[in-house]
Scaffold this motif. Structure first.
Motif, short mmCIF file in Angstrom:
data_model
loop_
_atom_site.label_atom_id
_atom_site.label_comp_id
_atom_site.label_asym_id
_atom_site.label_seq_id
_atom_site.Cartn_x
_atom_site.Cartn_y
_atom_site.Cartn_z
N THR A 137 0.92 -1.23 -0.05
CA THR A 137 -0.09 0.11 -0.01
C THR A 137 0.84 1.23 -0.02
O THR A 137 1.95 1.25 0.86
N PHE A 138 0.48 2.38 -0.97
CA PHE A 138 1.35 3.58 -0.98
C PHE A 138 0.38 4.57 -0.26
O PHE A 138 -0.64 4.79 -0.73
N GLY A 139 0.89 4.93 0.88
CA GLY A 139 0.20 6.00 1.46
C GLY A 139 0.60 7.24 0.99
O GLY A 139 1.59 7.54 0.98
N PHE A 140 -0.53 8.33 0.68
CA PHE A 140 -0.38 9.61 0.13
C PHE A 140 -0.32 10.72 1.65
O PHE A 140 -1.55 10.72 2.25
N GLU A 141 0.39 11.42 1.78
CA GLU A 141 0.27 12.35 2.80
C GLU A 141 -0.49 13.62 2.47
O GLU A 141 -0.39 14.02 1.36
N PRO A 142 -1.57 13.51 3.28
CA PRO A 142 -2.59 14.70 2.89
C PRO A 142 -2.16 16.26 3.28
O PRO A 142 -1.33 16.40 3.72
N HIS A 143 -2.83 17.07 2.23
CA HIS A 143 -2.49 18.48 2.35
C HIS A 143 -4.07 19.10 2.65
O HIS A 143 -4.89 18.95 1.97
N THR A 144 -3.96 19.67 3.74
CA THR A 144 -5.32 20.31 4.16
C THR A 144 -5.23 21.62 4.42
O THR A 144 -4.30 22.13 4.60
N PRO A 145 -6.32 22.45 4.50
CA PRO A 145 -6.10 23.92 4.82
C PRO A 145 -5.65 24.21 6.15
O PRO A 145 -4.72 25.25 6.40
N VAL A 146 -5.30 23.47 6.82
CA VAL A 146 -4.54 23.50 8.24
C VAL A 146 -3.12 23.51 7.97
O VAL A 146 -2.36 24.30 8.39
N ASN A 147 -2.70 22.71 6.86
CA ASN A 147 -1.42 22.80 6.40
C ASN A 147 -1.09 24.06 5.57
O ASN A 147 0.14 24.54 5.85
N LEU A 148 -2.07 24.51 4.93
CA LEU A 148 -1.91 25.49 4.29
C LEU A 148 -1.72 27.06 5.18
O LEU A 148 -0.85 27.78 4.95
N LEU A 149 -2.45 27.07 6.33
CA LEU A 149 -2.50 28.05 7.19
C LEU A 149 -1.19 28.10 7.96
O LEU A 149 -0.62 28.85 8.26
N ASP A 150 -0.71 26.69 8.25
CA ASP A 150 0.57 26.76 8.91
C ASP A 150 1.66 27.29 8.04
O ASP A 150 2.60 28.09 8.78
N TRP A 151 1.83 26.85 6.72
CA TRP A 151 2.72 27.58 5.72
C TRP A 151 2.63 29.04 5.70
O TRP A 151 3.51 29.81 5.66
N LEU A 152 1.27 29.48 5.64
CA LEU A 152 0.91 30.85 5.64
C LEU A 152 1.31 31.57 6.89
O LEU A 152 1.90 32.70 6.60
N ALA A 153 1.46 30.91 8.15
CA ALA A 153 1.91 31.63 9.09
C ALA A 153 3.40 32.05 9.19
O ALA A 153 3.99 32.85 9.45
N GLU A 154 4.11 30.81 8.56
CA GLU A 154 5.49 31.22 8.32
C GLU A 154 5.81 32.29 7.64
O GLU A 154 6.73 33.00 7.66
#
Length: 390
Positions: free
Chosen positions: A219-236
Motif C-alpha cells: 500500500t502506498f500512503g499519500f500524505e494529505p494536504h489540508t487547509p490547516v497545513n496551508l495556514l501553517d505554511w502561510l503563518a511562516e
C-alpha cells in the motif's frame, strides 16, 4: 512495469472523478514482476533489524506481542534488539496473523521507484507498506486511515470490503472519532496480481486473504494536504511582516485589542485573496520534500571526474524554474542558483532520470570538470546522490 504513469493506469478521469472522492479498482493495471516478491520479503526480514512498529503482526485488529515471535539479543555495546524466530513466526502466520512492514520503500529500491513516480504525479510524500496474509482472518479488522492509499496486489489474492466514510476527511489528530461504519459494504472486491485499488482518506475498509492461498500486497500512503497545513505554511510567510511579529495587546483596552484584530484580519484576507496561493504553497512543499536521502559512498571528499559515474536526484519533487538569467532549483529543503547552462543538466535529473556524468556533460555542452562542480554542489546539499549502484 510499463512506461505508463500510475495516473494513466488509474484512468484519465481519475483526478477529476476519484481522487479524494471515491474508490477506484483497476484490474491487471501493472506488471508487478520485479516490484516485490516473497524472496525479497524474506531477504529484508533476514538482513535488517526491524523493531516494532516497523515490523508487526496483527490478528483480529490486535497487535501481537513481539515476544511471541522474536527474542531479545544484547550486544557487546549493551544495546538490545530483537531477532525474528521462524519457529515462533510461522505458526502465528498460519494461525491467522498478518505481517505488516512499514516504510518498505526505504528498504527495497523497486518500491521506492514506484513511490517516487507517485510523488512526482500527485505532488505529495508517499510511503509504502507491505502486508502478507495466509488465512481468511482479518489482521486489522474494519478500520480507516488518515491518508489515502493505493493498493498494489503483488502475489496471491485478497478480498477488500469498502464501507465508505462516516466523517468527512477525518484526521489522526481530530476533534472527534468517526461514527461506526454500516454493516453492509459499498463494494466487495477481490484483488489479483497487478490490480490497483485506490481508497480515499477516512474510508472504512477491511482486507482478508480468503481466496485459498497466501497474499502479498503493498500500500502506498499519500500524505494529505489540508487547509490547516496551508495556514501553517502561510503563518511562516507572515513572519516577515512586522504586524505578525509584534506582541499581542493582551493587557490593553478592548478597543485596542479589537483594532489589532481588524488590522490582522485585513492583512490575512489580502493573502487569502491571492489566486496563486495554492500554487505557491504546492511549489513550496515540493521544494521542501526531502525524498529518500542517500549517501554517495565512497565519495566523501567530493565528486570524482569519472565520466561513468551515475547521478540521480534524491527527491522526486524538485522544482526547477528560470528567472531572468538565473536557473533556480528547490530540492530536498535547499535552494540553489545556477547559470542558464545548468538547465539541460538539471532538467532530466528533476524528471527522475539516472544519468552518467558524461551524459550530463554532453547535454549541457560542458566538460567533465564543469559537471563535477555542479553535481558536487547538489550532493553536498543532499539534493542528489552519485554512485555506481543507484
Amino acid at each position: 512495469m510499463t512506461n505508463l504513469s500510475i495516473a494513466e493506469r488509474l484512468g484519465e478521469d481519475f483526478l477529476a472523478q476519484a481522487l479524494h472522492r471515491d474508490y477506484r479498482h483497476v484490474s491487471k493495471a501493472v506488471d508487478v514482476a520485479g516490484l516485490m516478491t516473497w524472496d525479497d520479503l524474506d531477504r529484508i526480514l533476514t538482513q535488517h533489524r526491524l523493531e516494532p512498529p516497523r515490523l508487526r503482526l496483527a490478528r483480529d485488529g490486535q497487535t501481537l506481542p513481539l515476544s511471541h515471535y522474536a527474542t531479545p539479543v544484547s550486544t557487546r555495546r549493551h544495546t538490545v534488539w530483537h531477532r525474528l524466530q521462524p519457529a515462533g513466526l510461522h505458526p502465528l502466520l498460519a494461525d491467522g496473523a498478518s505481517l505488516a512492514l512499514d516504510g518498505a520503500d526505504q528498504l527495497h529500491r523497486p518500491l521506492a521507484r514506484l513511490a517516487e513516480d507517485l510523488e512526482r504525479t500527485f505532488r505529495t510524500d508517499v510511503r509504502a507498506n507491505v502486508y502478507a496474509s495466509w488465512t481468511p482472518t482479518e489482521g486489522f479488522g474494519v478500520h480507516w486511515d488518515d491518508h489515502a492509499v493505493l493498493v498494489v496486489q503483488l502475489d496471491g489474492a485478497k478480498r477488500w470490503r469498502l464501507f465508505g466514510q462516516t466523517r468527512p476527511a477525518p484526521l489522526y489528530r481530530d476533534t472527534e472519532l468517526p461514527p461506526e461504519p454500516p454493516s453492509d459494504p459499498l463494494a466487495d472486491l477481490v484483488l489479483h496480481p497487478g490490480d490497483l485499488l485506490y481508497v480515499p482518506r477516512g474510508w472504512w475498509h477491511s482486507a482478508s486473504a480468503d481466496q485459498g492461498g497466501p497474499s502479498l500486497h503493498a500500500t502506498f500512503g499519500f500524505e494529505p494536504h489540508t487547509p490547516v497545513n496551508l495556514l501553517d505554511w502561510l503563518a511562516e510567510q507572515l513572519i516577515s511582516r512586522e504586524e505578525f511579529r509584534t506582541d499581542l495587546p493582551l493587557l490593553d483596552t478592548p478597543e485596542a485589542q479589537a483594532a489589532t484584530v481588524r488590522g490582522l484580519r485585513k492583512l490575512l484576507l489580502a493573502e487569502l485573496d491571492d489566486p496563486e496561493l495554492l500554487a505557491r504553497y504546492a511549489t513550496a512543499m515540493d521544494g521542501r520534500s526531502v525524498g529518500r536521502l542517500a549517501p554517495s559512498l565512497p565519495y566523501v571528499g567530493g565528486v570524482p571526474a569519472d565520466p561513468g559515474l551515475r547521478v540521480r536526484m534524491t527527491t522526486a519533487r524538485a522544482v526547477l524554474t528560470t528567472t531572468g538569467d538565473t536557473v533556480l532549483l528547490a530540492a530536498a529543503g535547499s535552494e540553489y542558483e545556477f547559470a542558464p547552462a545548468a538547465e539541460p543538466v538539471l532538467r532530466p535529473l528533476v524528471d527522475g532520470q539516472v544519468l552518467t556524468l558524461a551524459d550530463l556533460a554532453a547535454a549541457a555542452d560542458l566538460d567533465i570538470a564543469g559537471i563535477v562542480a555542479l553535481v558536487g554542489e547538489l550532493v553536498d546539499g543532499q539534493a542528489a546522490a552519485v554512485g555506481n549502484l543507484l
